[in-house]
Design a protein around this motif. Structure first.
Motif, PDB file in Angstrom:
ATOM      1  N   ARG A 112      -1.213  -4.118  16.936  1.00  0.00           N
ATOM      2  CA  ARG A 112       0.209  -4.039  16.589  1.00  0.00           C
ATOM      3  C   ARG A 112       1.080  -4.301  17.805  1.00  0.00           C
ATOM      4  O   ARG A 112       2.021  -5.097  17.760  1.00  0.00           O
ATOM      5  N   ASP A 134       5.085  -5.751  17.372  1.00  0.00           N
ATOM      6  CA  ASP A 134       5.630  -5.103  16.178  1.00  0.00           C
ATOM      7  C   ASP A 134       5.835  -3.615  16.441  1.00  0.00           C
ATOM      8  O   ASP A 134       5.058  -2.994  17.161  1.00  0.00           O
ATOM      9  N   LEU A 194       5.950  -2.816  10.945  1.00  0.00           N
ATOM     10  CA  LEU A 194       4.647  -2.976  10.313  1.00  0.00           C
ATOM     11  C   LEU A 194       4.573  -2.228   8.992  1.00  0.00           C
ATOM     12  O   LEU A 194       4.079  -2.767   7.998  1.00  0.00           O
ATOM     13  N   GLU A 244       6.232  -4.234   6.392  1.00  0.00           N
ATOM     14  CA  GLU A 244       5.428  -5.406   6.035  1.00  0.00           C
ATOM     15  C   GLU A 244       4.250  -5.034   5.133  1.00  0.00           C
ATOM     16  O   GLU A 244       3.865  -5.798   4.257  1.00  0.00           O
ATOM     17  N   LEU A 245       3.664  -3.860   5.372  1.00  0.00           N
ATOM     18  CA  LEU A 245       2.504  -3.429   4.587  1.00  0.00           C
ATOM     19  C   LEU A 245       2.900  -2.657   3.333  1.00  0.00           C
ATOM     20  O   LEU A 245       2.040  -2.227   2.574  1.00  0.00           O
ATOM     21  N   ASP A 246       4.197  -2.458   3.150  1.00  0.00           N
ATOM     22  CA  ASP A 246       4.730  -1.755   1.984  1.00  0.00           C
ATOM     23  C   ASP A 246       4.240  -0.310   1.907  1.00  0.00           C
ATOM     24  O   ASP A 246       3.818   0.179   0.853  1.00  0.00           O
ATOM     25  N   ASN A 254      -5.296   0.059   2.827  1.00  0.00           N
ATOM     26  CA  ASN A 254      -4.334  -0.226   3.897  1.00  0.00           C
ATOM     27  C   ASN A 254      -4.994  -0.902   5.089  1.00  0.00           C
ATOM     28  O   ASN A 254      -4.358  -1.719   5.767  1.00  0.00           O
ATOM     29  N   LYS A 287      -5.066  -4.534   4.115  1.00  0.00           N
ATOM     30  CA  LYS A 287      -3.734  -5.115   4.248  1.00  0.00           C
ATOM     31  C   LYS A 287      -3.394  -5.374   5.717  1.00  0.00           C
ATOM     32  O   LYS A 287      -2.843  -6.414   6.060  1.00  0.00           O
ATOM     33  N   PHE A 288      -3.748  -4.424   6.593  1.00  0.00           N
ATOM     34  CA  PHE A 288      -3.508  -4.588   8.027  1.00  0.00           C
ATOM     35  C   PHE A 288      -4.265  -5.797   8.565  1.00  0.00           C
ATOM     36  O   PHE A 288      -3.695  -6.633   9.266  1.00  0.00           O
ATOM     37  N   GLN A 311      -5.475  -8.415   6.972  1.00  0.00           N
ATOM     38  CA  GLN A 311      -4.944  -9.662   6.434  1.00  0.00           C
ATOM     39  C   GLN A 311      -3.623 -10.024   7.104  1.00  0.00           C
ATOM     40  O   GLN A 311      -3.384 -11.192   7.413  1.00  0.00           O
ATOM     41  N   HIS A 312      -2.793  -9.042   7.333  1.00  0.00           N
ATOM     42  CA  HIS A 312      -1.488  -9.285   7.954  1.00  0.00           C
ATOM     43  C   HIS A 312      -1.640  -9.903   9.347  1.00  0.00           C
ATOM     44  O   HIS A 312      -0.929 -10.840   9.705  1.00  0.00           O
ATOM     45  N   TYR A 313      -2.577  -9.365  10.128  1.00  0.00           N
ATOM     46  CA  TYR A 313      -2.751  -9.839  11.502  1.00  0.00           C
ATOM     47  C   TYR A 313      -3.856 -10.873  11.663  1.00  0.00           C
ATOM     48  O   TYR A 313      -4.043 -11.403  12.751  1.00  0.00           O
TER      49      TYR A 313
END
Length: 73
Positions: free
Chosen positions: A11, A16, A21, A24-26, A46, A49-50, A52-54
């Motif tokens: 992060r 970020d 963050l 972004e991850l809702d 989660n 999701k983390f 995939q986001h990064y």
């Protein structure tokens, strides 16, 4: 280094904030802050999701080595 240390490093490397963050991850900022303070364990949902986001592998975050027996290559 444990998985929380790796998550925080990823992060921060991406410049970020926790708030950014979480949005972004809702998830709520307070929930994300609890993860980083080790007050709550992160759900697999989660974590995915983390990652995939990064664009980072869960194996890296979890500290799993390349010498695992599965999958066979």
């Amino acid at each position: 280094m444990d998985y929380i240390d790796r998550i925080v490093a990823v992060r921060i490397d991406a410049d970020d904030t926790q708030r950014t963050l979480a949005k972004e991850l809702d998830i709520s900022y307070s929930q994300w802050a609890k993860y980083e303070r080790r007050k709550h364990e992160m759900s697999i949902h989660n974590l995915v999701k983390f990652c995939q986001h990064y664009g980072v592998s869960a194996d890296y975050i979890l500290g799993l080595g390349r010498d695992l027996k599965w999958p066979r290559g």
